[in-house]
Motif scaffolding. Structure first.
Motif, PDB file in Angstrom:
ATOM      1  N   MET A   1       0.827  -1.190   0.000  1.00 46.04           N
ATOM      2  CA  MET A   1       0.000   0.000   0.000  1.00 46.04           C
ATOM      3  C   MET A   1       0.874   1.257   0.000  1.00 46.04           C
ATOM      4  N   ASN A   2       2.033   1.198   0.654  1.00 49.09           N
ATOM      5  CA  ASN A   2       2.896   2.381   0.694  1.00 49.09           C
ATOM      6  C   ASN A   2       3.370   2.780  -0.704  1.00 49.09           C
ATOM      7  N   LYS A   3       3.576   1.798  -1.576  1.00 48.30           N
ATOM      8  CA  LYS A   3       3.975   2.114  -2.952  1.00 48.30           C
ATOM      9  C   LYS A   3       2.849   2.840  -3.685  1.00 48.30           C
ATOM     10  N   ARG A   4       1.603   2.437  -3.405  1.00 48.61           N
ATOM     11  CA  ARG A   4       0.464   3.105  -4.036  1.00 48.61           C
ATOM     12  C   ARG A   4       0.316   4.538  -3.524  1.00 48.61           C
ATOM     13  N   LEU A   5       0.705   4.784  -2.289  1.00 47.60           N
ATOM     14  CA  LEU A   5       0.685   6.163  -1.779  1.00 47.60           C
ATOM     15  C   LEU A   5       1.589   7.054  -2.626  1.00 47.60           C
ATOM     16  N   LYS A   6       2.771   6.560  -2.923  1.00 48.75           N
ATOM     17  CA  LYS A   6       3.708   7.347  -3.730  1.00 48.75           C
ATOM     18  C   LYS A   6       3.171   7.518  -5.145  1.00 48.75           C
ATOM     19  N   ILE A   7       2.597   6.466  -5.698  1.00 47.64           N
ATOM     20  CA  ILE A   7       2.008   6.556  -7.035  1.00 47.64           C
ATOM     21  C   ILE A   7       0.915   7.620  -7.054  1.00 47.64           C
ATOM     22  N   LEU A   8       0.049   7.592  -6.039  1.00 53.36           N
ATOM     23  CA  LEU A   8      -1.032   8.575  -5.935  1.00 53.36           C
ATOM     24  C   LEU A   8      -0.472   9.987  -5.841  1.00 53.36           C
ATOM     25  N   ARG A   9       0.477  10.179  -4.963  1.00 52.87           N
ATOM     26  CA  ARG A   9       1.052  11.511  -4.758  1.00 52.87           C
ATOM     27  C   ARG A   9       1.676  12.047  -6.036  1.00 52.87           C
ATOM     28  N   THR A  10       2.414  11.203  -6.742  1.00 56.07           N
ATOM     29  CA  THR A  10       3.041  11.660  -7.986  1.00 56.07           C
ATOM     30  C   THR A  10       1.987  11.887  -9.074  1.00 56.07           C
ATOM     31  N   GLU A  11       0.935  11.079  -9.089  1.00 54.23           N
ATOM     32  CA  GLU A  11      -0.160  11.284 -10.044  1.00 54.23           C
ATOM     33  C   GLU A  11      -0.824  12.643  -9.826  1.00 54.23           C
ATOM     34  N   LEU A  12      -0.914  13.059  -8.570  1.00 55.79           N
ATOM     35  CA  LEU A  12      -1.501  14.360  -8.234  1.00 55.79           C
ATOM     36  C   LEU A  12      -0.489  15.495  -8.375  1.00 55.79           C
ATOM     37  N   ASP A  13       0.750  15.140  -8.720  1.00 55.65           N
ATOM     38  CA  ASP A  13       1.811  16.112  -8.930  1.00 55.65           C
ATOM     39  C   ASP A  13       2.071  16.941  -7.666  1.00 55.65           C
ATOM     40  N   LEU A  14       2.149  16.242  -6.531  1.00 59.15           N
ATOM     41  CA  LEU A  14       2.378  16.904  -5.251  1.00 59.15           C
ATOM     42  C   LEU A  14       3.664  16.395  -4.607  1.00 59.15           C
ATOM     43  N   SER A  15       4.367  17.286  -3.939  1.00 57.15           N
ATOM     44  CA  SER A  15       5.517  16.870  -3.133  1.00 57.15           C
ATOM     45  C   SER A  15       4.993  16.221  -1.852  1.00 57.15           C
ATOM     46  N   ALA A  17       5.604  17.247   1.066  1.00 59.66           N
ATOM     47  CA  ALA A  17       5.192  18.360   1.926  1.00 59.66           C
ATOM     48  C   ALA A  17       3.788  18.844   1.559  1.00 59.66           C
ATOM     49  N   GLU A  18       3.511  18.987   0.268  1.00 61.50           N
ATOM     50  CA  GLU A  18       2.192  19.455  -0.176  1.00 61.50           C
ATOM     51  C   GLU A  18       1.112  18.424   0.142  1.00 61.50           C
ATOM     52  N   PHE A  19       1.420  17.165  -0.129  1.00 57.72           N
ATOM     53  CA  PHE A  19       0.468  16.082   0.103  1.00 57.72           C
ATOM     54  C   PHE A  19       0.125  15.986   1.586  1.00 57.72           C
ATOM     55  N   SER A  20       1.156  15.978   2.436  1.00 54.05           N
ATOM     56  CA  SER A  20       0.930  15.841   3.873  1.00 54.05           C
ATOM     57  C   SER A  20       0.184  17.050   4.428  1.00 54.05           C
ATOM     58  N   LYS A  21       0.442  18.229   3.897  1.00 53.76           N
ATOM     59  CA  LYS A  21      -0.251  19.435   4.358  1.00 53.76           C
ATOM     60  C   LYS A  21      -1.750  19.330   4.084  1.00 53.76           C
ATOM     61  N   LYS A  22      -2.115  18.821   2.914  1.00 60.05           N
ATOM     62  CA  LYS A  22      -3.530  18.672   2.569  1.00 60.05           C
ATOM     63  C   LYS A  22      -4.229  17.663   3.484  1.00 60.05           C
ATOM     64  N   LEU A  23      -3.445  16.752   4.049  1.00 57.35           N
ATOM     65  CA  LEU A  23      -3.992  15.758   4.971  1.00 57.35           C
ATOM     66  C   LEU A  23      -3.877  16.198   6.437  1.00 57.35           C
ATOM     67  N   SER A  24      -3.299  17.368   6.653  1.00 57.88           N
ATOM     68  CA  SER A  24      -3.033  17.873   8.009  1.00 57.88           C
ATOM     69  C   SER A  24      -2.153  16.914   8.803  1.00 57.88           C
ATOM     70  N   LEU A  25      -1.177  16.347   8.107  1.00 54.81           N
ATOM     71  CA  LEU A  25      -0.173  15.475   8.731  1.00 54.81           C
ATOM     72  C   LEU A  25       1.182  16.150   8.618  1.00 54.81           C
ATOM     73  N   GLY A  26       2.069  15.839   9.540  1.00 55.98           N
ATOM     74  CA  GLY A  26       3.432  16.310   9.401  1.00 55.98           C
ATOM     75  C   GLY A  26       4.110  15.590   8.249  1.00 55.98           C
ATOM     76  N   GLN A  27       5.049  16.272   7.602  1.00 57.70           N
ATOM     77  CA  GLN A  27       5.730  15.648   6.465  1.00 57.70           C
ATOM     78  C   GLN A  27       6.468  14.381   6.879  1.00 57.70           C
ATOM     79  N   SER A  28       7.110  14.390   8.031  1.00 54.43           N
ATOM     80  CA  SER A  28       7.856  13.202   8.469  1.00 54.43           C
ATOM     81  C   SER A  28       6.902  12.044   8.760  1.00 54.43           C
TER      82      SER A  28
END
Length: 122
Positions: A1-15, A17-28
């Motif tokens: 599932m973690n690989k699909r997270l990266k696929i999703l994030r890159t599909e949305l063209d988000l870093s 930092a941007e992806f985690s901010k939209k989820l209200s999660l810390g980047q780390s």
């Protein structure tokens, strides 16, 4: 599932930092999920799916389409992609269209159709 997270994030063209901010999660915190260092919990899955209109079955099991296929939700995903890319002209055009009445929209449609046809011919 973690690989699909990266696929999703890159599909949305988000870093991350941007992806985690939209989820209200810390980047780390998000990075640990994406690389498999931390387990992806149900609450993360629900949050990701609702925020980005992701098909939960795809995220969990890799089955089906990445995004929910409802036409309105697809439109939302596409608009989110456009807005996430930071293209100010495209954003301005989309927001401007929302302020036009039906007759003005028809004029824009004719113009766009003409431009597309001209592009096909060249």
């Amino acid at each position: 599932m973690n690989k699909r997270l990266k696929i999703l994030r890159t599909e949305l063209d988000l870093s991350q930092a941007e992806f985690s901010k939209k989820l209200s999660l810390g980047q780390s915190t998000y990075a640990a999920l994406e690389i498999g260092k931390s387990p992806i919990k149900d609450r993360h899955i629900k949050l990701i799916c609702s925020t980005f209109n992701v098909n939960e079955e795809w995220l969990r099991e890799g089955k089906g389409d990445m995004f929910v296929t409802n036409i309105n939700q697809q439109l939302g995903v596409e608009l989110a992609r456009i807005f996430n890319r930071g293209d100010n002209l495209t954003k301005k055009l989309i927001l401007g269209l929302s302020e036009l009445d039906e007759n003005e929209i028809e004029i824009v449609k004719i113009l766009v159709d003409g431009l597309i046809e001209k592009k096909k011919q060249s």
